[in-house]
Structures are given as C-alpha cells and as structure tokens.
Write an enzyme that holds these catalytic residues in place. Sequence first.
Site, PDB file in Angstrom:
ATOM      1  N   ASP A  48      -3.868  -4.944   1.275  1.00 31.54           N
ATOM      2  CA  ASP A  48      -4.275  -4.269   2.507  1.00 31.54           C
ATOM      3  C   ASP A  48      -5.708  -4.687   2.797  1.00 31.54           C
ATOM      4  O   ASP A  48      -6.645  -4.192   2.190  1.00 31.54           O
ATOM      5  CB  ASP A  48      -4.168  -2.757   2.324  1.00 31.54           C
ATOM      6  CG  ASP A  48      -4.571  -1.982   3.575  1.00 31.54           C
ATOM      7  OD1 ASP A  48      -4.956  -2.627   4.576  1.00 31.54           O
ATOM      8  OD2 ASP A  48      -4.522  -0.738   3.550  1.00 31.54           O
ATOM      9  N   ASN A  50       0.878  -1.174   0.000  1.00 28.13           N
ATOM     10  CA  ASN A  50       0.000   0.000   0.000  1.00 28.13           C
ATOM     11  C   ASN A  50       0.912   1.220   0.000  1.00 28.13           C
ATOM     12  O   ASN A  50       1.571   1.520   1.003  1.00 28.13           O
ATOM     13  CB  ASN A  50      -0.908  -0.002   1.232  1.00 28.13           C
ATOM     14  CG  ASN A  50      -1.821   1.219   1.285  1.00 28.13           C
ATOM     15  OD1 ASN A  50      -1.453   2.318   0.871  1.00 28.13           O
ATOM     16  ND2 ASN A  50      -3.011   1.044   1.822  1.00 28.13           N
ATOM     17  N   TYR A  78      -7.444  -4.017  -1.961  1.00 31.42           N
ATOM     18  CA  TYR A  78      -7.436  -2.894  -1.030  1.00 31.42           C
ATOM     19  C   TYR A  78      -8.824  -2.872  -0.398  1.00 31.42           C
ATOM     20  O   TYR A  78      -9.776  -2.318  -0.958  1.00 31.42           O
ATOM     21  CB  TYR A  78      -7.125  -1.580  -1.741  1.00 31.42           C
ATOM     22  CG  TYR A  78      -7.187  -0.375  -0.829  1.00 31.42           C
ATOM     23  CD1 TYR A  78      -6.591  -0.411   0.434  1.00 31.42           C
ATOM     24  CD2 TYR A  78      -7.836   0.786  -1.211  1.00 31.42           C
ATOM     25  CE1 TYR A  78      -6.652   0.685   1.277  1.00 31.42           C
ATOM     26  CE2 TYR A  78      -7.900   1.889  -0.375  1.00 31.42           C
ATOM     27  CZ  TYR A  78      -7.296   1.833   0.867  1.00 31.42           C
ATOM     28  OH  TYR A  78      -7.368   2.914   1.709  1.00 31.42           O
ATOM     29  N   ASN A 130      -7.199  -4.212   5.647  1.00 26.01           N
ATOM     30  CA  ASN A 130      -7.775  -3.295   6.629  1.00 26.01           C
ATOM     31  C   ASN A 130      -8.386  -4.036   7.817  1.00 26.01           C
ATOM     32  O   ASN A 130      -9.419  -3.642   8.355  1.00 26.01           O
ATOM     33  CB  ASN A 130      -8.816  -2.373   5.973  1.00 26.01           C
ATOM     34  CG  ASN A 130      -8.221  -1.011   5.628  1.00 26.01           C
ATOM     35  OD1 ASN A 130      -7.552  -0.390   6.448  1.00 26.01           O
ATOM     36  ND2 ASN A 130      -8.455  -0.567   4.405  1.00 26.01           N
ATOM     37  N   ASP A 137       2.704   4.770   4.597  1.00 27.15           N
ATOM     38  CA  ASP A 137       2.528   4.428   6.003  1.00 27.15           C
ATOM     39  C   ASP A 137       2.342   2.921   6.168  1.00 27.15           C
ATOM     40  O   ASP A 137       1.988   2.444   7.244  1.00 27.15           O
ATOM     41  CB  ASP A 137       1.352   5.193   6.635  1.00 27.15           C
ATOM     42  CG  ASP A 137       0.083   5.124   5.804  1.00 27.15           C
ATOM     43  OD1 ASP A 137       0.065   4.405   4.780  1.00 27.15           O
ATOM     44  OD2 ASP A 137      -0.902   5.791   6.169  1.00 27.15           O
ATOM     45  N   HIS A 138       2.584   2.169   5.091  1.00 30.37           N
ATOM     46  CA  HIS A 138       2.571   0.708   5.120  1.00 30.37           C
ATOM     47  C   HIS A 138       3.909   0.192   4.609  1.00 30.37           C
ATOM     48  O   HIS A 138       4.554   0.841   3.777  1.00 30.37           O
ATOM     49  CB  HIS A 138       1.474   0.142   4.214  1.00 30.37           C
ATOM     50  CG  HIS A 138       0.082   0.396   4.685  1.00 30.37           C
ATOM     51  ND1 HIS A 138      -0.759  -0.604   5.102  1.00 30.37           N
ATOM     52  CD2 HIS A 138      -0.638   1.549   4.785  1.00 30.37           C
ATOM     53  CE1 HIS A 138      -1.936  -0.094   5.451  1.00 30.37           C
ATOM     54  NE2 HIS A 138      -1.883   1.211   5.252  1.00 30.37           N
ATOM     55  N   GLU A 172      -3.939   1.699  -3.018  1.00 32.05           N
ATOM     56  CA  GLU A 172      -4.159   3.111  -2.718  1.00 32.05           C
ATOM     57  C   GLU A 172      -3.326   4.003  -3.642  1.00 32.05           C
ATOM     58  O   GLU A 172      -2.520   4.825  -3.214  1.00 32.05           O
ATOM     59  CB  GLU A 172      -3.870   3.410  -1.241  1.00 32.05           C
ATOM     60  CG  GLU A 172      -4.702   4.551  -0.718  1.00 32.05           C
ATOM     61  CD  GLU A 172      -4.690   4.710   0.803  1.00 32.05           C
ATOM     62  OE1 GLU A 172      -5.247   5.717   1.248  1.00 32.05           O
ATOM     63  OE2 GLU A 172      -4.135   3.846   1.497  1.00 32.05           O
TER      64      GLU A 172
END
Length: 379
Positions: A249, A33, A198, A251, A367-368, A93
């Site tokens: 991802d 991501n 995602y 989530n 941030d991943h 993303e």
Amino acid sequence: MTREISPPPLKRRKLVPQDSQTKPQSIRVFSWNINGVDAFLPPTTTKITSFFKPTTSSNGRVGPTKAHPEATSNLLRGFLSRHNWPEVLFLQELKIKQGDFKTLAALLTAINSPLNSNDTLSEDRTYTLEAVLPRDKYNARGFQGKLYGVGTLTRKDFARNHVARIRDVDWDLEGRVSIVELEKRVGQGKPLALINIYAVNGTPAPYRSPETGKVIGTRHDHKKAFHTHLRDECLALESQGYNVVVAGDLNIARGVLDGHPNLRTHPSQHSLNRADFNAKFFGKEDNKRAQAHVTTRDEKEACVDGIDVFRALHGSERRYTYHSRTAPWGSSCDRVDLILVSKSLWEEGLVINTGILDSPQERGPSDHVPVWVELKGPG
C-alpha cells in the site's frame, strides 16, 4: 522486527521463451492491506465486535456471523489455498501493538491450521511469519499502539531453499517496511529483493522527532521523507546486485487513471506528494504510460526509474485496490496498492503477469483488495 514465531510493453523488453510461459518456474508475490488483524483471528482470540454481526452490503454479500466463525478464523489460509499457495504474501496494516507476541502467535497458528481433513500441513502449504511493528513512541501512540505494522509470510519450502534473510530498516520506526533478500547464487542472474511496504499517509497532522518528541513538520513532510528513504533503499539494493520488487500500500494514486470518480487533488499537498513519488520512482516513459501526475523534476535528483507492472501490462485499464466500505462497491475507489520492479527485471522478460483481485469477496473484511505479481523464479 519480530522474528519468526514461527500502454504496451517497453520496446527493449525481452520475451520469455514460449516453453517457459507454459510451465514457468516462478515466484508469486501477493500483497494485501488487511486493515487490522482481528477479523482474521479465531473468535476465541479477539473480542467479538460488530464485525461478527450479520451484515448485508450494497452488493448483497452477507458478512461472517457468530454461527459461522470459519468465515474469519481461517480467512487467510482460505485465501492462500484459493490462490494455490503463493510463495510470498505481504500483509499491511496489521494493527498489532509492539510486543504482542500472543496475537502474532495466534495469527501464525490460524494461517497454518488445516481448513479441512484434506488440507495437509506440508512445507509447500505452511508459512513462516515475520512482523515489523511500530516502535516510535512519539508518532505511533494512537489506538494504544495498535496501528500500522507489516507482516511477511513466506512458504516454508521457498524460505528454506531461497530466502537469505528478512529484515527491517533503521529509517522506519512505524512498522512500515520489511525486506526479503533472496539467496545470491552463481549462474542464476541477479537475486531478488522483495520489499513489503505500508507507506505513510500524508495529512496535516504534526510529525514529531522520534528522538525528542518535538514537532518538526507534518505527516505530509514525513511522507515525502519516507519516499526519499525508500528510493535510497531501492537504489542501494540495486547497487548491491539485486533486482528490486516493491509491493504494498503506497498510499498514492499516481494519476488520473487511478482515482474514481475523481483523483484526490485538494488540498494541494496531495498533488505535491503524488508528483514527488512519481519523480523518485519512475522515469519519463513509465510516467507517460501511467498518465501520472508530475512536475518538472530536478534531473540531478536520483530516481529508481522503476516499472509499474500493472500499467506496463494492462495499459490504461481502470482497476482499483481501495474500495471504501462506507460507499457502494465501485463508487469510491483508488489504485493505491502498487507493485513496481527494477527496470532491468522488466527488460529481461522476468515479469510474467500481474493482477488486481478486485471483488467484494476478495476484499473480505478489509477496505483494500489484494494485488499480485508473478516473476520468473530462481533456477
């Protein structure tokens, strides 16, 4: 879909022969991501933002600057080179607006631009790009449509020899799913279907009907519906003779091992979403190994009964894939980027290895951090 612009292993698992482990003919699938494509494009392609200002993080890492644009312009190719040109790289993303072919072309150009004079552009070092971007006019309107989106990179020699097709799905309008179906060949066992994901982030924000725009629930409701659609897609592919690999991802932090310093449990809907995911994709044995959050499951409900390969190979090891950029490295993190495979793929000994590239350097501007799996490949 935007076409190419250009705890211990399970008891029944068979071991790959030793000679295969030494020099395996394998497929490596990486997933990352990237939290927006802009930082991965040359400075001439996108507006200069604060990202290009010199910054020093809590770990002392200095970020890219105007004086060193190569820190961003060739970041993805540098990543591919550093990891010896994997066959497949899933990106999540992208944050590219539907119809923005200029940015997609710039991304593909950056990926296939030589790092230096020794970097040859052979088929085993260049890639195709397939992007699925949001096209839901009621639920993908924020940030002028620059949100969500997945991209699938396949190395050209691998794509030419083994990929039958790359497709999207009709139940996803937010740019969240891309599926790579490999060729079915006589005498080579089950082909692979690689799914780039995602997943929806559950929130109390309203979710609107993609057809009418009428509010029909929350993003939490949409997340659970997404789980159902993805489960059914996996089961359909397995019924067609594929071994399935889901990477991306998701989530979801599956259980207590996957959140630091704490697993997110409030509001309670997050726990319900977690239990829903674990029930639809994993059986009792895998959930037990993962110390996953579960509730009583309706035994009549369909389940993929997949294998979380990181937990299967690394047991209760605590490693994380999301690292907040607003907190010191390692102080607030979760394992939400996952790779799960069909149980038969695992039991046949076709999963060679997997890992999480958890360092600030590998996180880059995102941030991943990336995750990867190596699978025994086609003969």
